[in-house]
Design an enzyme around this catalytic site. Structure first.
Site, short mmCIF file in Angstrom:
data_model
loop_
_atom_site.label_atom_id
_atom_site.label_comp_id
_atom_site.label_asym_id
_atom_site.label_seq_id
_atom_site.Cartn_x
_atom_site.Cartn_y
_atom_site.Cartn_z
N ARG A 29 0.85 -1.19 0.00
CA ARG A 29 0.00 0.00 0.00
C ARG A 29 0.89 1.24 0.00
O ARG A 29 1.87 1.31 0.75
CB ARG A 29 -0.91 0.03 1.23
CG ARG A 29 -2.13 -0.87 1.15
CD ARG A 29 -3.14 -0.41 0.09
NE ARG A 29 -4.31 -1.27 0.02
CZ ARG A 29 -4.43 -2.35 -0.74
NH1 ARG A 29 -3.42 -2.73 -1.52
NH2 ARG A 29 -5.55 -3.05 -0.75
N HIS B 254 -1.00 -0.49 -9.97
CA HIS B 254 -1.62 -1.40 -8.99
C HIS B 254 -2.11 -2.69 -9.66
O HIS B 254 -3.31 -2.95 -9.72
CB HIS B 254 -2.77 -0.69 -8.25
CG HIS B 254 -3.15 -1.38 -6.98
ND1 HIS B 254 -3.65 -0.73 -5.89
CD2 HIS B 254 -3.08 -2.69 -6.60
CE1 HIS B 254 -3.89 -1.58 -4.91
NE2 HIS B 254 -3.55 -2.79 -5.33
N GLU C 125 -3.22 7.23 -4.64
CA GLU C 125 -3.72 6.50 -5.80
C GLU C 125 -5.13 6.96 -6.19
O GLU C 125 -5.96 7.12 -5.28
CB GLU C 125 -3.76 5.02 -5.40
CG GLU C 125 -3.38 4.08 -6.48
CD GLU C 125 -3.16 2.67 -5.93
OE1 GLU C 125 -2.19 2.46 -5.17
OE2 GLU C 125 -3.96 1.81 -6.27
C1 8YV Z 1 -6.62 -5.95 -5.39
C2 8YV Z 1 -4.92 -5.50 -3.59
O1 8YV Z 1 -6.68 -6.13 -6.72
O2 8YV Z 1 -6.13 -7.30 -2.68
C3 8YV Z 1 -5.54 -6.27 -2.48
O3 8YV Z 1 -5.42 -5.81 -1.33
O4 8YV Z 1 -4.18 -4.63 -3.33
C4 8YV Z 1 -5.19 -5.73 -5.01
O5 8YV Z 1 -4.32 -6.68 -5.46
C5 8YV Z 1 -7.53 -4.84 -5.00
O6 8YV Z 1 -7.37 -4.47 -3.67
C6 8YV Z 1 -8.96 -5.22 -5.24
O7 8YV Z 1 -9.84 -4.59 -4.33
#
Ligand code: 8YV
Length: 328
Positions: A243, A290, A272
């Protein structure tokens, strides 16, 4: 137990097989046009649904949760990170929250290795040079990167994804170092030949590559602060597929621009989808949109997990991937 099909509102377009199965099982309201929900549309969905299936693009704060309808009993997140949802507010209102752990581990670890290699070996710069027509023939000193084998990798957060990265990195000849709330089991530490650092500061000063794999929580916000980033050696590389908020992005951009950190590979950003303007101009920063879990297989598996969580809840059981207060 819910006798009728529950109203499940899905906030983004999901892979076809997932949407088809959701239609079979639930009174599913899909977002086939994939237009991100506005706050008003999110509020309406929370007011009408039995189950909301959101993604990272939906900021579900305490105010929105306070306005949720009596029917809403489950937020089944599509994704493992749940930092976009006010979990304490949801739990206090009797709304369970689930996520999709495990199924995106290998894909995210693969992309982490791709970023390590891309930054260390200047893969993007090389590809861009070929496309721009500036490759006029081999020379002994052009496009020199840095060797990966034999270097030290410092992993911040040794959960599923951190360990999957460590396994890959070990095969690339990297020495594994890690900082975590507590050491991993001796079996895993031996398998990975991993060195535990209780002090993040001490680890940062000694590694060549640092890769972030912790969740974003109040405790990890700006964990890589300006002060900590300055502890890195000038040849160090910073990788983040977790993150953006975990790194002070402006400080990172400044240190990269000043040559005090050698390079960065980032798949996530603090604000983001807005990307720091300074980062965008740096040749030593490889920036991705991402896409850590963006494989067809991974996204279908994530959808399956969402369905399993909803189905178990419908059958009157505790969904397998509930976020519990002690996890926060
Ligand atoms: C997801 C991600 O695609 O799963 C997670 O926490 O960061 C990503 O890989 C995204 O969050 C989907 O909501």
């Amino acid at each position: 137990m819910v006798a009728r099909k529950p109203k499940v509102i899905v906030t983004r377009k999901l892979p076809d097989p997932v949407e088809t199965r959701m239609r079979e099982l639930f009174d599913a309201e899909l977002n086939v046009d994939d237009v991100p929900f506005t706050r008003a549309r999110l509020a309406d969905a929370l007011a009408r649904a039995d189950v909301l299936a959101p993604t990272i693009t939906d900021k579900i704060d305490a105010e929105l949760i306070a306005g949720a309808g009596e029917k809403l009993k489950l937020i089944a997140n599509f994704g493992v990170g749940v930092d976009h949802i006010d979990i304490p507010a949801a739990l206090a209102k009797g709304i369970a929250v689930t996520n999709t752990p495990g199924v995106l581990t290998e894909d995210t670890a693969d992309l982490t290795m791709a970023l390590i290699m891309a930054v260390a070996r200047r893969i993007l710069e090389g590809a861009q040079a070929v496309q721009a027509g500036t490759f006029t023939g081999w020379t002994p000193t052009w496009m020199m990167g840095r060797r990966v084998t034999g270097k030290r990798l410092g992993i911040i957060g040794m959960g599923r994804i951190g360990q999957a990265v460590a396994r890959r990195a070990k095969a690339f000849g990297l020495q594994i170092h890690y900082h975590n709330r507590k050491p991993v089991s001796s079996r895993i530490a031996e398998e990975l030949e991993a060195t535990y650092w209780e002090s993040l500061d001490q680890m940062l000063a000694r590694v060549d590559i640092v890769s972030v794999h912790s969740p974003h929580t109040p405790a990890t916000y700006h964990l890589l602060s300006a002060r900590r980033l300055k502890l890195l050696q000038p040849h160090a590389i910073v990788i983040n597929t977790a993150r953006g908020e975990i790194i002070d992005e402006q400080a990172l951009a400044d240190l990269l621009a000043q040559g005090k950190i050698a390079g960065a590979g980032l798949d996530v950003f603090e604000f983001e989808p807005t990307i720091n303007a300074k980062l965008l101009k740096l040749p030593n920063a490889v920036l991705l949109p991402h896409m850590g879990s963006a494989t067809l297989e991974g996204r279908i598996d994530m959808g399956e997990k969402v369905i399993i969580n909803i189905r178990t809840w419908m059958d009157g059981h505790k969904p397998p991937d509930r976020i519990l207060p002690q996890m926060l």
